[in-house]
Scaffold this motif. Sequence first.
Motif, PDB file in Angstrom:
ATOM      1  N   ILE A   1      -2.508  -5.938  -8.338  1.00 37.62           N
ATOM      2  CA  ILE A   1      -3.038  -5.134  -9.438  1.00 37.62           C
ATOM      3  C   ILE A   1      -2.907  -3.639  -9.137  1.00 37.62           C
ATOM      4  N   LYS A   2      -3.230  -3.254  -7.922  1.00 37.53           N
ATOM      5  CA  LYS A   2      -3.126  -1.836  -7.544  1.00 37.53           C
ATOM      6  C   LYS A   2      -1.680  -1.350  -7.669  1.00 37.53           C
ATOM      7  N   GLU A   3      -0.738  -2.160  -7.187  1.00 37.33           N
ATOM      8  CA  GLU A   3       0.677  -1.786  -7.265  1.00 37.33           C
ATOM      9  C   GLU A   3       1.149  -1.705  -8.717  1.00 37.33           C
TER      10      GLU A   3
ATOM     11  N   ILE B   1      -1.301  -7.437 -15.513  1.00 36.04           N
ATOM     12  CA  ILE B   1      -2.582  -7.092 -14.894  1.00 36.04           C
ATOM     13  C   ILE B   1      -3.700  -7.947 -15.493  1.00 36.04           C
TER      14      ILE B   1
ATOM     15  N   GLU C   1      -0.741  -1.084 -11.357  1.00 37.41           N
ATOM     16  CA  GLU C   1      -1.369   0.099 -11.962  1.00 37.41           C
ATOM     17  C   GLU C   1      -0.625   1.362 -11.574  1.00 37.41           C
ATOM     18  N   ASN C   2      -0.109   1.402 -10.362  1.00 39.18           N
ATOM     19  CA  ASN C   2       0.648   2.576  -9.912  1.00 39.18           C
ATOM     20  C   ASN C   2       1.952   2.757 -10.692  1.00 39.18           C
TER      21      ASN C   2
ATOM     22  N   ARG D   1      -5.538  -8.312  -5.488  1.00 37.66           N
ATOM     23  CA  ARG D   1      -6.009  -6.927  -5.469  1.00 37.66           C
ATOM     24  C   ARG D   1      -4.863  -5.954  -5.204  1.00 37.66           C
ATOM     25  N   ILE D   2      -4.009  -6.323  -4.256  1.00 38.90           N
ATOM     26  CA  ILE D   2      -2.848  -5.477  -3.958  1.00 38.90           C
ATOM     27  C   ILE D   2      -1.887  -5.481  -5.139  1.00 38.90           C
TER      28      ILE D   2
ATOM     29  N   TYR E   1      -6.000 -10.750 -13.476  1.00 41.56           N
ATOM     30  CA  TYR E   1      -7.464 -10.711 -13.499  1.00 41.56           C
ATOM     31  C   TYR E   1      -8.026 -12.067 -13.929  1.00 41.56           C
TER      32      TYR E   1
END
Length: 297
Positions: A141-143, A168, A145-146, A138-139, A172
């Motif tokens: 993917i968030k990083e 990404i 995406e940023n 989760r971290i 997933y």
Amino acid sequence: MMVELNAKALGEEVKRLRKLNKLSQTQLADGICTQATISGIEAGRGYPSVDILYIISIRLKVTLEYLYKILLNDAEDYIKETEELLEDLMKQKNYKEAYEICQSERKQGNRNLGYKFEQLIAWVHIVSGYYLQKYDYRIAIKELENLLDDDHPLFGQDFIDFRIQNSIAIIYAENSLFQKSLRQYKKILSYQEFLKQQHKFQIKLHYNISKLFFLQKEFIRSLEHADSGITLTKQKEDISMAGQLYFQRGECLEELDEDLDAVKEAYRKSLFIFELLGNEQYAAMVKEQKQDIFSSM
């Protein structure tokens, strides 16, 4: 305008001056930075900040201007060599070394090496950290995406944007979030003009999507993408992923209870390509996993 830098030339000169002053790396680093930092500078694997470079210049008995003139040179070779090194490490799944290199790079601060280079370093750092289990998916993917700044004027003009999106999708899928993975792949496939120029990436996409559908037991759709990838390898005369694609084709045919001769042919081609490319690990995997089929040939 990007400032051009030459870490290799600076490293060679720092090393020469250090030896001239009869200093060890530890002595030169004392009170300034770590011995590992000095080692990295001398190896041309890092750019010191201005404050560190200033104190180093005093200890080496030269002016900051002298060292800075050496540093302000062509950074093109450094960027290219770093990119190639990281790509090789990631292909080998040597995540530990890739992570350490990127961690060192990110500690260097703003060196004006360009938006795309810094984006590359951040991408490899996040992905390698994820595989080293330094943080969960989760971290990661968030990083990732940023890193995808759609408003940046250079977005979509470099391969790295699409590799980030591919990472990404893979993460997933690895965490059984198949629909989110598929949506991500569909987004990548919508960049048709880009994919026309990147056939290797397009081939890999077909392979990844084929594997994704296979995990969801959608074997016909999996086979379609495996065959699309194989067709593209023939069109572009690029067999770098052909072994994996033929193996995937064989597995789909098996699950669909297709003609045994067609299944054997797919695995035979897979094995042949892996052996041709000298990929002993994959060749051994095919022989081991499909020994029953090969024994009946």
